[in-house]
Design an enzyme around this catalytic site. Structure first.
Site, PDB file in Angstrom:
ATOM      1  N   GLU A  54      39.177  32.621  47.200  1.00 57.59           N
ATOM      2  CA  GLU A  54      39.553  33.129  48.519  1.00 57.59           C
ATOM      3  C   GLU A  54      39.641  31.955  49.497  1.00 57.59           C
ATOM      4  OE1 GLU A  54      40.431  36.238  49.057  1.00 57.59           O
ATOM      5  OE2 GLU A  54      39.898  36.871  47.043  1.00 57.59           O
ATOM      6  N   ARG A  71      50.332  45.745  46.943  1.00 56.95           N
ATOM      7  CA  ARG A  71      51.068  44.537  46.564  1.00 56.95           C
ATOM      8  C   ARG A  71      51.650  44.753  45.179  1.00 56.95           C
ATOM      9  NH1 ARG A  71      46.059  40.459  47.210  1.00 56.95           N
ATOM     10  NH2 ARG A  71      45.331  42.005  45.730  1.00 56.95           N
ATOM     11  N   ARG A  98      51.212  39.837  44.312  1.00 55.15           N
ATOM     12  CA  ARG A  98      49.977  39.294  43.729  1.00 55.15           C
ATOM     13  C   ARG A  98      50.354  38.722  42.383  1.00 55.15           C
ATOM     14  NH1 ARG A  98      45.404  37.688  42.067  1.00 55.15           N
ATOM     15  NH2 ARG A  98      43.514  38.896  42.217  1.00 55.15           N
TER      16      ARG A  98
END
Length: 178
Positions: free
Chosen positions: A60, A94, A52
């Site tokens: 998104e 992540r 990330r």
């Protein structure tokens, strides 16, 4: 006291691994405008990790400008060797990292392009103020200024008269129809 020492011995390798920045990485996938997949390590002994981008939040994929943000990030980083300066691990496991690659103007040169900062500059992401405390004052200033400049130029998603921040979009999506 022995319990605390034993707990430390068990957790230290996990915590130190989380904070380590992997070496010898190549970006092999772009998930969306702020998440990539990197292959790190030597050939035959590499690992794939989900990363990330630190300091930003991009639309998104199903949100306005989401697919465009993914395309822009892909053009910047896909297939390139990258230096990952990882800070922590998020709730989705992540690694949260500053992703540094060589700029398009010097493809064989040093990895001086901060992909997150570049996404802000072209107007494809928001500066993620909620996590500004994880940035140095200098980095906060650069990220805030890049977002401000993109807004002023009406670059990328800032062309929209009422751009919706991804965190607000996600909240509305999770609320769903009632």
């Amino acid at each position: 006291m022995q319990f605390l020492f034993a707990l430390f011995c068990l957790l230290f390798p996990i915590l130190s691994h989380a904070a380590q920045s992997p070496d010898n990485c190549v970006i092999v996938g772009v998930i969306d405008g702020d998440t990539v997949t990197a292959r790190c390590g030597d050939r035959g002994a590499h690992e794939q990790i989900r990363v990330r981008l630190h300091g930003i939040d991009a639309p998104e994929k199903r949100q306005a400008y989401g697919m465009r943000a993914k395309q822009v990030l892909s053009g910047m980083v896909f297939g390139k060797p990258a230096r990952l300066d990882c800070l922590n691990i998020d709730r989705y496991a992540r690694r949260v990292c500053k992703v540094m690659v060589a700029p398009a103007s010097a493809p064989g040169g040093p990895q001086t392009l901060d992909a997150g900062l570049a996404m802000l500059t072209v107007g494809m992401a928001w500066w993620y103020r909620s996590y500004a405390g994880e940035q140095s004052p200098e980095e906060r200033g650069r990220y805030e200024f890049a977002e401000f400049e993109a807004k002023s130029r009406r670059a990328g998603l800032w062309r929209d008269p009422q751009p919706l921040a991804p965190w607000s979009w996600r909240k509305a999506e999770h609320a769903g129809p009632r």
